[in-house]
Scaffold this active site. Structure first.
Site, PDB file in Angstrom:
ATOM      1  N   CYS A   2     -10.241   0.817  -7.213  1.00  0.00           N
ATOM      2  CA  CYS A   2     -10.537   2.025  -6.459  1.00  0.00           C
ATOM      3  C   CYS A   2     -11.791   1.773  -5.631  1.00  0.00           C
ATOM      4  CB  CYS A   2     -10.782   3.177  -7.409  1.00  0.00           C
ATOM      5  SG  CYS A   2      -9.454   3.386  -8.603  1.00  0.00           S
ATOM      6  N   ARG A  27      -8.853  -0.493  -0.801  1.00  0.00           N
ATOM      7  CA  ARG A  27      -9.090  -0.684  -2.241  1.00  0.00           C
ATOM      8  C   ARG A  27      -8.159   0.148  -3.109  1.00  0.00           C
ATOM      9  NH1 ARG A  27     -13.964  -3.230  -3.206  1.00  0.00           N
ATOM     10  NH2 ARG A  27     -13.896  -2.558  -5.367  1.00  0.00           N
ATOM     11  N   TRP A  74      -6.488   3.840  -6.814  1.00  0.00           N
ATOM     12  CA  TRP A  74      -5.321   3.000  -7.111  1.00  0.00           C
ATOM     13  C   TRP A  74      -5.047   3.239  -8.584  1.00  0.00           C
ATOM     14  CZ3 TRP A  74      -4.109  -1.084 -10.388  1.00  0.00           C
ATOM     15  CH2 TRP A  74      -2.949  -1.819 -10.052  1.00  0.00           C
ATOM     16  N   ASN A 100     -14.665   3.563 -10.920  1.00  0.00           N
ATOM     17  CA  ASN A 100     -13.773   2.443 -10.634  1.00  0.00           C
ATOM     18  C   ASN A 100     -13.811   1.521 -11.850  1.00  0.00           C
ATOM     19  OD1 ASN A 100     -12.331   0.267  -9.585  1.00  0.00           O
ATOM     20  ND2 ASN A 100     -14.150  -0.618  -8.611  1.00  0.00           N
ATOM     21  N   GLY A 101     -12.633   1.161 -12.371  1.00  0.00           N
ATOM     22  CA  GLY A 101     -12.584   0.267 -13.534  1.00  0.00           C
ATOM     23  C   GLY A 101     -11.615   0.809 -14.566  1.00  0.00           C
ATOM     24  N   GLU A 465       3.296 -19.057  -0.958  1.00  0.00           N
ATOM     25  CA  GLU A 465       2.504 -18.105  -0.180  1.00  0.00           C
ATOM     26  C   GLU A 465       3.387 -17.318   0.808  1.00  0.00           C
ATOM     27  OE1 GLU A 465      -0.332 -16.936  -0.539  1.00  0.00           O
ATOM     28  OE2 GLU A 465      -0.927 -16.114   1.392  1.00  0.00           O
ATOM     29  N   LYS A 469       3.886 -13.259   0.850  1.00  0.00           N
ATOM     30  CA  LYS A 469       3.637 -12.414   2.035  1.00  0.00           C
ATOM     31  C   LYS A 469       4.843 -11.524   2.327  1.00  0.00           C
ATOM     32  CE  LYS A 469       0.247 -12.808   2.124  1.00  0.00           C
ATOM     33  NZ  LYS A 469      -0.824 -13.567   1.577  1.00  0.00           N
ATOM     34  N   GLU A 472       5.121  -8.664  -0.326  1.00  0.00           N
ATOM     35  CA  GLU A 472       4.154  -7.567  -0.298  1.00  0.00           C
ATOM     36  C   GLU A 472       4.172  -6.791   1.015  1.00  0.00           C
ATOM     37  OE1 GLU A 472       0.084  -8.910  -0.962  1.00  0.00           O
ATOM     38  OE2 GLU A 472       0.503 -10.738   0.140  1.00  0.00           O
ATOM     39  N   HIS A 488      18.649 -26.948  -9.803  1.00  0.00           N
ATOM     40  CA  HIS A 488      18.525 -26.716 -11.241  1.00  0.00           C
ATOM     41  C   HIS A 488      18.723 -25.239 -11.600  1.00  0.00           C
ATOM     42  CE1 HIS A 488      17.379 -30.837 -11.821  1.00  0.00           C
ATOM     43  NE2 HIS A 488      16.433 -30.721 -10.912  1.00  0.00           N
ATOM     44  N   LYS A 583      -6.461  -4.183  -2.512  1.00  0.00           N
ATOM     45  CA  LYS A 583      -6.963  -5.487  -2.111  1.00  0.00           C
ATOM     46  C   LYS A 583      -7.811  -6.152  -3.190  1.00  0.00           C
ATOM     47  CE  LYS A 583      -8.394  -8.188   1.640  1.00  0.00           C
ATOM     48  NZ  LYS A 583      -7.176  -8.995   1.605  1.00  0.00           N
TER      49      LYS A 583
HETATM   50  C1  F6R Z   1      -1.858 -11.662  -1.513  1.00  0.00           C
HETATM   51  C2  F6R Z   1      -3.122 -11.148  -1.993  1.00  0.00           C
HETATM   52  C3  F6R Z   1      -3.416 -11.240  -3.443  1.00  0.00           C
HETATM   53  C4  F6R Z   1      -4.804 -11.877  -3.633  1.00  0.00           C
HETATM   54  C5  F6R Z   1      -5.206 -11.859  -5.105  1.00  0.00           C
HETATM   55  C6  F6R Z   1      -6.539 -12.527  -5.331  1.00  0.00           C
HETATM   56  O1  F6R Z   1      -1.730 -11.468  -0.152  1.00  0.00           O
HETATM   57  O2  F6R Z   1      -3.909 -10.672  -1.241  1.00  0.00           O
HETATM   58  O3  F6R Z   1      -2.450 -11.955  -4.129  1.00  0.00           O
HETATM   59  O4  F6R Z   1      -4.771 -13.170  -3.134  1.00  0.00           O
HETATM   60  O5  F6R Z   1      -5.265 -10.541  -5.568  1.00  0.00           O
HETATM   61  O6  F6R Z   1      -7.543 -11.888  -4.630  1.00  0.00           O
HETATM   62  P1  F6R Z   1      -8.941 -12.566  -4.382  1.00  0.00           P
HETATM   63  O7  F6R Z   1      -8.743 -13.719  -3.494  1.00  0.00           O
HETATM   64  O8  F6R Z   1      -9.768 -11.475  -3.762  1.00  0.00           O
HETATM   65  O9  F6R Z   1      -9.466 -12.969  -5.732  1.00  0.00           O
END
Ligand code: F6R
Length: 588
Positions: A2, A27, A74, A100-101, A465, A469, A472, A488, A583
């Site tokens: 949050c 956030r 969140w 937050n937490g 990766e 992308k 998400e 496999h 994020k």
């Molecule tokens: C994917 C994404 C997440 C972050 C993950 C780690 O697009 O953004 O998978 O990579 O939550 O976040 P950080 O790098 O901030 O530790």
């Protein structure tokens, strides 16, 4: 996860807090609220939904008062409801608070408090407001109250608290979740993130874990949980407010994808001495461990693959959330390299807490200035890519990769490494200029329920990766795989028209990967080749320029980011704020 914030000063608090919430929406964005205090009235405005839509409904920015707190949520404990949204108010309206937490012992606290308090929400947070009120009734002193309360809470928490009978003071508490004080002129801020107040000040104080801060409009006082006074210098952060605007782009995500041609260069700007020290430490370790979550873990995988060729010590990469056996095998000869954009990922910070006492040296790679990670590391390198607002990692990923290259060049004694990356950045521009050619592929992906991303060797983490992308941003099921693994099991899922994206520039693994693509095609898959060279197996070819083999990951990812972004747009998803995600993942 949050975003929390508080304001005290000469301005009306609500409009300042509203802007702060918009800046911190990345956030968490399922509900939000603001509370201000004016004369003896506590106003709380909160609701579910995105901040703009809540604001349209209940005018968040129009509460009276020059002191206030705000929250963007969140959900962890309790569904997305107005009742569960913050701020939370205590029964006698003496305490208003945002959190937050995660409070791990909230059920126990709920039992202890529920006889005397009416607890309205299902959250783990609301109990804190009631606990503070109960303790305040006994102690009468806010700082002493917050010390007592902090010791009763298990888990992670950053709090911003106002006592309604102390209208000139605002309090912050930090344990394992970020909290920063912004120092203005006759006004001060407390927040999870600098970007929330960067328009007003770039002078900040970073709180450490187990600290409490008392802030008035012109004073700041810090104590630890035992009440000892702490003196802390302010830090000047050099982030421009412009960095957090979308400029001419329709979303932060596409702006950040486009920024990559310059951000990969910025990542190279490291202080020579500090960089040298980082690399020397790295090579002095007898065991090297690299860790991260999500996209940052994918970088850990690439880093491991490259680093093993240059060091004698064993190198392992592991997910921060799956750390147990790795932590067990670390001793004082070990080097731990945590990689993180936010520097606040709870799983990763926990790994560090668990190994610090063993004498492990922590060499981190991070982006967010002043983040917890930067402060618990022995040595660190900053990505220098500016704030990343889009929830999906884009420019931070390629900047992490640029730093990995810089380290590998140093170990390999490559003198013109920086020039190579600068040359690559122009090639990124070329790829970005061709984004319109992806339209037909976007239509194919848009029609599909499942998409497979295949790559071998250093292209395997890029396949992971690319799939992440797409999941998400576009909400399409996607699987990133080692190309050789399809036979496999996964081939059983291939049907007529299933898209398979093959990350396959012309290098040592090219022919093997073409064989795997052919196996997919024979079962009806539509093959999308991302390559420096066309091949008859490809139904669609996304051309990338020819570069030195080890550098391909940096450019082959860019079309994958574009595909995910534009498929999200095609589906009318908001790519900046994917559903259910946040994020900065500050909970385990
Ligand atoms: C994917 C994404 C997440 C972050 C993950 C780690 O697009 O953004 O998978 O990579 O939550 O976040 P950080 O790098 O901030 O530790």
């Amino acid at each position: 996860m949050c975003g929390i914030t508080g304001y005290i000063g000469e301005k009306e608090a609500a409009p300042v807090l509203l802007q702060a919430l918009k800046r911190m929406e990345y956030r968490g964005y399922d509900s939000a609220g603001i509370s201000t205090i004016y004369k003896d009235n506590v106003t709380i405005k909160k609701d579910i939904g995105r901040i703009d839509s809540i604001n349209e409904k209940i005018e968040l920015g129009k509460a009276e008062g020059k002191i206030g707190v705000a929250h963007t949520r969140w959900a962890t404990h309790g569904g997305v409801t107005k009742e569960n949204a913050h701020p939370h108010l205590s029964c006698k309206q003496k305490v208003v608070m945002v959190h937050n937490g995660i409070i791990e012992n909230y059920r126990q606290l709920f039992k202890e408090l529920s006889d005397n308090h009416e607890i309205k929400s299902e959250t783990d947070s609301e109990v804190i407001a009631h606990l503070i009120e109960e303790e305040y009734d006994k102690e009468k002193n806010p700082l002493k109250t917050l010390q007592n309360v902090s010791k009763k809470l298990d888990g992670s928490f950053a709090l911003v608290v106002i006592f309604s009978d102390k209208k000139d003071e605002i309090y912050g508490v930090r344990k394992y979740a970020p909290l920063i004080v912004g120092i203005g002129e006759q006004e001060n801020f407390i927040s999870s993130d600098i970007v929330s107040f960067i328009d007003y000040t770039d002078n900040v104080i970073f709180l450490e874990d187990k600290e409490i801060v008392k802030v008035t409009s012109n004073s700041i006082e810090i104590v630890n949980f035992d009440g000892d006074k702490i003196s802390r210098d302010k830090t000047h952060v050099a982030w421009e407010a412009a960095d957090v605007s979308k400029e001419e782009f329709s979303h932060h995500t596409i702006k950040e994808i486009h920024e990559q041609s310059s951000t990969v260069q910025n990542a190279l700007n490291q202080d020579d001495e500090e960089f040298e020290e980082f690399v020397n430490k790295l090579t002095s370790g007898k065991n090297i461990f690299i860790t991260g979550s999500g996209s940052s873990f994918h970088i850990a995988l690439i880093f491991r693959k490259m680093l093993t060729k240059f060091v004698d010590s064993p190198v392992q990469a592991f997910l921060s959330s799956e750390s147990e056996e790795y932590i067990e095998s670390m001793n004082d000869n070990a080097i731990l390299i945590p990689i993180s954009q936010s520097g606040e990922t709870a799983d990763l910070l926990e790994v560090i807490r668990n190994v610090k006492d063993k004498g492990v040296t922590v060499l981190s790679i991070y982006n967010t200035v002043g983040s917890s990670l930067s402060r618990v590391s022995d040595f660190s390198l900053n990505l220098n890519c500016g704030p990343e607002i889009g929830v999906a990692a884009t420019k931070s990923f390629t900047s992490q990769l640029a730093i990995v290259y810089k380290i590998i060049f140093k170990l390999g004694n490559v003198k013109d490494g920086n020039e190579k990356i600068i040359e690559l950045s122009n090639k990124i521009k070329d790829i970005l200029s061709k984004e319109k050619t992806l339209q037909e592929i976007i239509e194919l992906i848009n029609e599909s329920n499942d998409v497979y991303f295949l790559g071998r060797a250093i292209h395997h983490p890029i396949a992971l990766e690319g799939a992440l992308k797409l999941k998400e941003l576009a909400y399409i099921h996607a699987e990133g795989m080692a190309a050789g693994e399809i036979k496999h099991g996964t081939l059983a899922l291939v049907e007529e028209g299933t898209p398979a994206i093959i990350i396959n520039p012309k290098d040592e693994s090219y022919n093997d990967t073409i064989n795997n693509a052919t196996e997919m095609k024979a079962r009806g898959a539509k093959i999308i080749g991302i390559s420096s060279e066309d091949n008859e197996v490809y139904d669609y070819w996304i051309e990338i320029p020819k570069v030195e083999n080890m550098l391909y990951p940096l450019i082959e990812l860019v079309p994958l980011q574009l595909l995910a972004y534009y498929t999200a747009i095609r589906r009318k998803n908001n790519p900046d704020y994917p559903r259910n995600l946040a994020k900065s993942v500050t909970v385990k």
